[in-house]
Design an enzyme around this catalytic site. Structure first.
Site, short mmCIF file in Angstrom:
data_model
loop_
_atom_site.label_atom_id
_atom_site.label_comp_id
_atom_site.label_asym_id
_atom_site.label_seq_id
_atom_site.Cartn_x
_atom_site.Cartn_y
_atom_site.Cartn_z
CG HIS A 173 -1.71 -0.54 1.52
ND1 HIS A 173 -2.60 -1.12 2.31
CD2 HIS A 173 -3.07 -1.20 0.84
CE1 HIS A 173 -3.76 -1.94 1.76
NE2 HIS A 173 -3.80 -1.56 1.10
CB CYS A 267 -2.98 0.07 8.52
SG CYS A 267 -1.37 0.13 7.84
#
Ligand code: ARG
Length: 274
Positions: A173, A267
Site C-alpha cells: 500500500h 493503517c
C-alpha cells in the site's frame, strides 16, 4: 532542513478508528501476515488504545467504527474510504476476505451526516493507497488499488491525482512507503517505488525526508502527522532526528501486534477531512 523558522503548528483532526476486538491473522494477503504466528489479542488492544488515547490527548477527535467478528482486518480503518472536503469515496477491496468492510464503512458515513458519498466502480483500498497533500492526491498502484481508481478519484474529488507504481510486495500500500507530513511535505522510502515513480517523487518533493531501508522495514512510513506531531512506529529510530530537524515532534508508538497483519499507525487511522 527548512530555510525559514516558522514554527510547526498542529491542527485539530478528526479520525475514524476501529478497535481490534476481532483482530486475528487467519489468512495471508501480504508478506507480513503469517497465520502460524500467534497474535496476543489483549496486547493488540492495549497498543491500539494507547494510539487512540494519544490522539485524544493531542486534541484530536476520534470516532469509532463497530468491529465485526467476521472481519479481522477491520482494525486497519484507513482502507475503508477516502474523505476529502467532506466528500467520501468508498472503498472496493482487492481480496474477498476484506470486501465486506467497504459496506461497513459506507453505513457509518451514511449514519453520520455525510451526503456526498461515491460507491466506486474500481478497486481502491482507501487511504491505504490515496495520500492527500496540499496540492495533489498521490495514488499507489501495483498491488491493491487499480490504476483505474485514480481517474475515478480525480473526477470525484476534483483534485489532480498522481499515480505511483509500487514494486516491493512488503510495501503493498502507498501508506507503507510514503507519509504526508504537512501540506506538500512528505517522507518516503524510494526502494518501494519504480524508477519512474522515484523520479516523479524527487521532482515533486525535492526536500522530502528520505527513509532508509531499516526504517521502512519497521513500517516507519506508516505514520500520521497533525502538522506538528508525527506518530510513527517507535522502532523506526532513524526517522526521529530528520523529523526534528524539520521542526516536527516525532511520537513513537508501539503497535507490534498489529504489525503482524502488515499495518501500523496510519493503517489504523482514517482521516475525516473537512
Ligand atoms: N492485513 C491488511 C491487508 O493486507 C493490512 C492493511 C494495512 N492497511 C494499510 N493502510 N496499509 O489488507
Amino acid at each position: 532542513m527548512r530555510n525559514d523558522a516558522t514554527p510547526r503548528v498542529s491542527t485539530p483532526r478528526r479520525y475514524l478508528m476501529c478497535p481490534p476486538t476481532h483482530f486475528q491473522v487467519t489468512y495471508s494477503i501480504n508478506p507480513w501476515m503469517d497465520p502460524a504466528k500467534p497474535v496476543d489479542l489483549r496486547l493488540a488492544m492495549t497498543q491500539w488504545e494507547d494510539l487512540y488515547e494519544r490522539y485524544r490527548a493531542l486534541g484530536h477527535t476520534v470516532d469509532l467504527l463497530d468491529p465485526r467478528p467476521d472481519l479481522p482486518d477491520m482494525v486497519y480503518a484507513a482502507n475503508g474510504a477516502t474523505v476529502v472536503d467532506g466528500r467520501v469515496l468508498g472503498a472496493r477491496f482487492a481480496y474477498p476476505e476484506r470486501s465486506a468492510e467497504a459496506e461497513a464503512h459506507l453505513e457509518w458515513f451514511r449514519g453520520h451526516g455525510y451526503t456526498e458519498i461515491h460507491e466506486p466502480s474500481h478497486v481502491n483500498e482507501g487511504e491505504g493507497d490515496f495520500a492527500v497533500t496540499g496540492s495533489w492526491i498521490l495514488a499507489g498502484r501495483g498491488f491493491r488499488s487499480s490504476p483505474l481508481s485514480h481517474d475515478e478519484a480525480q473526477e470525484f474529488f476534483g483534485r489532480p491525482v498522481i499515480g505511483l507504481d509500487l514494486i516491493d510486495p512488503r510495501y503493498y500500500h502507498l501508506d507503507t512507503a510514503l507519509c504526508v507530513l504537512d501540506g506538500d511535505e512528505v517522507m518516503y522510502y524510494p526502494g518501494a517505488f519504480s524508477p519512474g515513480s522515484r523520479a516523479v517523487l524527487k521532482r515533486l518533493f525535492p526536500d522530502a525526508v528520505i527513509a532508509a531501508a531499516a526504517d521502512a522495514a519497521a513500517l516507519g512510513m506508516n505514520a500520521v502527522s497533525d502538522g506538528l506531531h508525527v506518530l510513527l512506529p517507535q522502532a523506526a529510530l532513524g526517522l526521529f532526528e530528520p523529523l526534528r530537524e524539520r521542526g516536527f515532534e516525532p511520537v513513537g508508538i508501539d503497535l507490534g501486534e498489529l504489525l503482524k497483519g502488515g499495518g501500523s499507525v496510519k493503517c489504523c487511522t482514517l482521516e475525516l477531512r473537512g
